[in-house]
Design a protein around this motif. Structure first.
Motif, PDB file in Angstrom:
ATOM      1  N   LEU A 175       0.827  -1.201   0.000  1.00 29.44           N
ATOM      2  CA  LEU A 175       0.000   0.000   0.000  1.00 29.44           C
ATOM      3  C   LEU A 175       0.866   1.258   0.000  1.00 29.44           C
ATOM      4  O   LEU A 175       0.616   2.201  -0.755  1.00 29.44           O
ATOM      5  N   LYS A 176       1.876   1.280   0.847  1.00 24.41           N
ATOM      6  CA  LYS A 176       2.735   2.464   0.940  1.00 24.41           C
ATOM      7  C   LYS A 176       3.533   2.697  -0.338  1.00 24.41           C
ATOM      8  O   LYS A 176       3.806   3.834  -0.719  1.00 24.41           O
ATOM      9  N   TYR A 179       0.014   2.386  -3.800  1.00 19.35           N
ATOM     10  CA  TYR A 179      -1.315   2.977  -3.887  1.00 19.35           C
ATOM     11  C   TYR A 179      -1.222   4.421  -4.372  1.00 19.35           C
ATOM     12  O   TYR A 179      -0.314   5.160  -3.992  1.00 19.35           O
ATOM     13  N   ALA A 185      -3.101   5.664   1.704  1.00 24.00           N
ATOM     14  CA  ALA A 185      -2.338   4.430   1.916  1.00 24.00           C
ATOM     15  C   ALA A 185      -1.840   4.366   3.358  1.00 24.00           C
ATOM     16  O   ALA A 185      -1.886   3.301   3.998  1.00 24.00           O
TER      17      ALA A 185
END
Length: 456
Positions: A175-176, A179, A185
């Motif tokens: 996610l980091k 996204y 995120a």
């Protein structure tokens, strides 16, 4: 809760059927369950389901074997897209007996599961993600490779704390890194870690339940329905298989045999053009066919696109056909890719006369993906009247990041610009302008077209 029960009933089907169609069947069930509110509509939904089980499960196990015509056995084995005709035949006595017994067993099991589920509400969720065979995500390998959810002999075992930890850590990292909105995120990552710290995952030992809960929690924070956590009991591939020369050659042959899935092209009474298209094939193979088809309809007074059995295909073919419907370049929103030059149609098309003709698009729950791209934009641009039922809601937007053999996640990495207030088809499908049963859509559209032409 109904999702979980239906997912359990899908286990009555053979494994090859679940791998190929399980996620799609579950999504269609969700769409219908969403529309069937109240006691009696819900009861009708489950009765229809049991009837379908009685008919389809015996067929999948080989009790009913309709003959296939129009496609070779090798094509079926190779997985080449094909359109076949099922020759009608009465069910065998064994299939009818099996179906009747199965219906009684399924009905009894349904009530038993429902009664037991009441005491366990809040724990069970079924996976809303894609199975290993789902091609809706391009895959990328994730460095964090955890242990398998099955042992070396293939025997399933329960998820433990270490496996859950590996999945959470990989999701946070993905996610980091990937996204599209870093601030969101970060919020999703913090939410996952907070749930973990609170022990919200400690009681979950089933992979599908874990993936579904994680998906729900991500969407609660982001409000992004394109985010998806996937669990697959069978090992996920390490990466997407690329096209091979043999595969391309087989696809070319299949398209030649099927007229590039342009199933029917004709001019109906009152000079109404009718085009039944069952996919949006690759223009590198089917461009000349597509241009020939549109040219044959160039002088019609109105045109009907029948996409009731269209399961999508190439975005380039969507844009190619849409170009004939405008006299200027028009923006066609797609959540699959960043807004760029190819997001506009290459209109006007020299010699084309369809740009100002009334357009009708027939839709059904079997209308998917690229066909939804086509339908959604024509509806939003008020260029076409959609007739039929709400489409199937299949959007290919994420990049699939493999976490380990059995877990992965689809992450939206594009900043597509949607200028319309109505959500795209991943949220609720594309709703028709004129809602009728799919079987009645053509007759309705023709009447609308006739009325429109008579007013000119």
């Amino acid at each position: 809760m109904s999702d979980r029960i239906y997912a359990w009933l899908l286990r009555l089907y053979p494994s090859h059927f679940r791998a190929a169609y399980g996620d799609e069947a579950l999504q269609l069930f969700r769409d219908r369950a969403r529309d069937e509110k109240g006691f009696f509509p819900s009861l009708r939904l489950w009765l229809d389901l049991l009837v379908d089980l009685a008919i389809s499960v015996p067929r999948e196990y080989g009790y009913v074997q309709p003959a296939l015509t129009g496609v070779s056995a090798q094509q079926r084995l190779d997985g080449i897209p094909a359109f076949v005709v099922l020759e009608g035949e009465s069910p065998r006595p064994g299939a009818l007996l099996f179906g009747s017994v199965l219906s009684l067993v399924a009905l009894g099991t349904f009530w038993m599961v429902l009664s037991r589920a009441g005491s366990n509400a809040g724990i069970g969720f079924m996976a809303s993600g894609q199975s290993q065979g789902d091609s809706r995500f391009a895959q990328q390998q994730t460095p964090q490779a955890g242990t398998s959810a099955t042992n070396r002999t293939g025997e399933a075992f329960k998820l433990d704390a270490a496996e859950r930890q590996r999945v959470i850590d990989a999701m946070v990292a993905n996610l980091k890194e990937h996204y599209i909105y870093p601030d969101i995120a970060q919020k999703m990552a913090e939410a996952l870690l907070a749930h973990e710290k609170a022990g919200d995952y400690d009681a979950i030992t089933d992979g599908a339940d874990f993936a579904a809960l994680l998906t729900e929690q991500l969407r609660d924070v982001s409000h992004d329905l394109h985010l998806d956590v996937v669990y697959s009991q069978a090992p996920l591939p390490n990466g997407p298989p690329g096209p091979t020369p043999d595969g391309i050659a087989r696809y070319r042959v299949a398209m030649e045999q099927q007229n590039c899935t342009f199933e029917k092209v004709e001019i109906l009474p009152h000079n109404i053009g009718y085009l039944k298209l069952n996919s949006f094939p690759d223009p590198s193979i089917c461009e000349s066919t597509a241009k020939g088809v549109t040219a044959s309809l160039n002088n019609v007074g109105a045109i009907v696109f029948d996409l009731r059995d269209n399961r999508g295909g190439s975005p380039s073919m969507v844009m190619l056909i849409a170009a004939y419907l405008f006299d200027h370049p028009e923006y066609m929103y797609s959540p699959r890719e960043d807004t760029r030059e190819r997001s506009w149609t290459r209109s006007p098309v020299p010699g084309n006369r369809l740009a100002d003709k009334p357009v009708y698009v027939l839709t059904s729950p079997r209308t998917f993906s690229g066909a939804e791209h086509f339908s959604y934009n024509l509806k939003m641009l008020k260029r076409a009247t959609l007739v039929g039922e709400t489409t199937g809601s299949a959007t290919d937007v994420g990049i699939f990041h493999r976490i380990d053999d059995h877990f992965g996640m689809g992450i939206r990495e594009t900043r597509a610009i949607n200028p319309y207030s109505e959500p795209d088809w991943a949220v609720m499908g594309v709703k028709p302008d004129v809602k009728v049963k799919a079987a009645d859509a053509l007759e309705t559209a023709v009447k609308l077209a006739e009325s429109k032409l008579q007013k000119k």
